[in-house]
Design an enzyme around this catalytic site. Structure first.
Site, short mmCIF file in Angstrom:
data_model
loop_
_atom_site.label_atom_id
_atom_site.label_comp_id
_atom_site.label_asym_id
_atom_site.label_seq_id
_atom_site.Cartn_x
_atom_site.Cartn_y
_atom_site.Cartn_z
N ILE A 1 31.73 37.41 30.45
CA ILE A 1 32.87 36.91 30.15
C ILE A 1 32.74 35.50 29.98
O ILE A 1 33.47 35.10 29.00
CB ILE A 1 33.74 37.34 31.52
CG1 ILE A 1 33.80 38.59 31.89
CG2 ILE A 1 35.05 36.38 31.64
CD1 ILE A 1 34.32 39.11 33.06
N THR B 1 38.64 32.58 37.47
CA THR B 1 39.08 34.18 36.95
C THR B 1 38.02 35.10 37.29
O THR B 1 38.03 36.28 37.15
CB THR B 1 39.27 34.49 35.48
OG1 THR B 1 38.23 34.01 34.82
CG2 THR B 1 40.56 33.87 34.88
N ARG C 1 36.17 35.39 41.28
CA ARG C 1 36.57 35.82 42.80
C ARG C 1 37.18 34.52 43.38
O ARG C 1 36.52 33.46 43.64
CB ARG C 1 35.41 36.38 43.39
CG ARG C 1 34.89 37.74 42.88
CD ARG C 1 36.05 38.68 43.36
NE ARG C 1 35.94 40.18 42.87
CZ ARG C 1 36.26 40.63 41.89
NH1 ARG C 1 37.10 40.11 40.84
NH2 ARG C 1 35.97 42.14 41.60
N ASP D 1 43.59 33.14 39.01
CA ASP D 1 43.98 34.43 38.77
C ASP D 1 43.42 35.35 39.91
O ASP D 1 43.83 36.47 39.96
CB ASP D 1 43.42 35.13 37.40
CG ASP D 1 43.84 36.64 37.02
OD1 ASP D 1 44.95 36.80 37.19
OD2 ASP D 1 43.05 37.42 36.78
N GLU E 1 43.35 38.49 48.82
CA GLU E 1 44.43 39.11 48.16
C GLU E 1 45.01 40.35 48.73
O GLU E 1 44.24 40.88 49.38
CB GLU E 1 43.95 39.44 46.64
CG GLU E 1 43.45 38.45 45.84
CD GLU E 1 42.97 38.97 44.55
OE1 GLU E 1 43.22 39.96 44.08
OE2 GLU E 1 42.13 38.00 43.82
N HIS F 1 45.95 38.32 39.74
CA HIS F 1 44.75 38.97 39.31
C HIS F 1 44.91 39.78 38.00
O HIS F 1 44.94 41.21 37.92
CB HIS F 1 44.22 40.15 40.48
CG HIS F 1 42.66 40.31 40.53
ND1 HIS F 1 42.16 40.09 41.64
CD2 HIS F 1 41.90 40.61 39.46
CE1 HIS F 1 40.66 40.70 41.22
NE2 HIS F 1 40.82 40.86 39.91
N GLY G 1 43.15 39.57 35.29
CA GLY G 1 42.14 39.75 34.22
C GLY G 1 42.00 40.97 33.32
O GLY G 1 41.82 40.79 32.11
N SER G 2 42.02 42.08 33.94
CA SER G 2 41.70 43.12 33.08
C SER G 2 42.82 43.86 32.76
O SER G 2 42.71 45.27 32.58
CB SER G 2 40.48 44.08 33.75
OG SER G 2 41.07 44.58 35.00
C1 DGY Z 1 36.96 43.29 38.41
O1 DGY Z 1 36.77 44.17 37.44
O2 DGY Z 1 36.12 43.08 38.90
C2 DGY Z 1 38.30 42.91 38.43
O3 DGY Z 1 38.35 41.49 38.92
C3 DGY Z 1 39.35 43.86 39.05
O4 DGY Z 1 39.90 44.55 38.01
#
Ligand code: DGY
Length: 321
Positions: free
Chosen positions: A159, A237, A239, A263, A268, A286, A288-289
């Site tokens: 990423i 983005t 943890r 994010d 959470e 959250h 991200g994905s």
């Molecule tokens: C992950 O894939 O770890 C994301 O943070 C949650 O979708």
């Protein structure tokens, strides 16, 4: 032959649930709230596999409670800090994740937050929604231009490298801090730093991409924030546990950190109370994905891993424990 029982701990995209139903005796969720550990263990009674997700309470206590029938936990996530991997190993339960498919989407959210912070987009949007905009003005909501600024990527994995590519398109110079130095091809001109002080002092934008867990808890603390240049931007983005929330809030209030974009959050869906009122802060839930394409691909990756173990008796492709 009877199909193996598969527990899906959360509601999943329709195509993923359809494939799960086709190949397994699938137990689907409809209320879509994370189980408590005890509920999860009860729901897994007789199941050969569990398709779990970030937010599930798969700590050592829950893993001890899982029935002996469970052979694999396939996590719908790349991060696995919600799973006690050692406890799973001790019980001979395989654990898998979903790398690669969410790389670009998560980098997009990091870039989005960097842009929002630099150009004060959250404040601007709130000004309009709150009916407070009095019209264009030469000195209103001035941000900073990203072109020519130094981006510091903490954790130059998949990423981080995807973000570096995007940032280069905005004319940013990329610096990075990582456990190990990348090859020149992977670096693509990015500047490696082997110490925190040199890294944090060199950059204007910090983007955090490190995993959660005990080793990284509170990494961005008051001491490291002080090493950032005054007016730096911070984006996370990875943890939420990697940030000392009180220290970041204090730095936003003092202005030492110009703006932050988050994010992910420790604990959470609750977030640190100070974040509700901290200035110059952009908050996302959250995301991200969170694209249709990526969530489908994550589910298919989970099922590929489950199929390997439960239908073909093979090693899964994306084994983390
Ligand atoms: C992950 O894939 O770890 C994301 O943070 C949650 O979708």
């Amino acid at each position: 032959m009877a199909k193996p029982i598969l527990l899906l701990t959360r509601q999943l995209p329709p195509a993923v649930e359809a494939r799960a139903k086709r190949d397994y005796d699938a137990r689907l969720r409809r209320d879509d709230l994370p189980f408590t550990g005890a509920e999860l263990a009860r729901a897994a009674e007789g199941a050969a596999g569990v398709l779990c997700a970030a937010g599930d309470a798969l700590d050592a206590g829950t893993i001890r409670l899982l029935p002996d029938s469970v052979r694999i936990l396939a996590s719908f996530s790349v991060g696995t800090d919600h799973i006690a991997l050692d406890a799973a190993r001790a019980r001979g339960i395989a654990v898998t994740n979903t790398p690669d498919v969410l790389t670009v989407a998560t980098a997009e959210i990091a870039m989005l937050l960097i842009l929002m912070c630099a150009r004060r987009a959250g404040e601007g949007e709130r000004t309009l929604r709150d009916r407070k905009w009095t019209g264009w003005a030469p000195t209103q909501l001035l941000g900073v231009t990203l072109e020519g600024k130094r981006l510091g990527v903490l954790g130059m994995g998949r990423i981080g490298r995807a973000l570096a590519g995007m940032a280069r398109g905005f004319g940013m110079e990329v610096h990075y801090r990582n456990r190990t130095r990348l090859t020149p091809a992977e670096e693509a001109g990015a500047v490696f730093h082997d110490d925190d002080a040199g890294f944090l002092g060199a950059i204007e934008v910090l983007s955090m991409h490190i995993p959660g867990g005990a080793d990284t808890a509170g990494w961005l603390d008051a001491g490291r924030i002080a090493l950032l240049r005054p007016g730096a931007i911070v984006v996370n983005t990875g943890r939420g546990t990697t940030v000392d929330d009180a220290a970041l809030c204090a730095a936003l209030i003092s202005g030492h950190v110009r703006a932050a974009g988050l994010d992910v959050f420790a604990g959470e869906p609750a977030i640190f109370e100070g974040y509700h009122t901290a200035p110059n802060l952009t908050l996302l839930p959250h995301l991200g994905s969170a694209t249709t394409e990526v969530r489908d691909a994550m589910g298919m990756r989970c099922l590929d891993n489950l199929d390997a173990v439960l239908l073909r008796g093979e090693d899964p492709l994306h084994r983390v424990a």
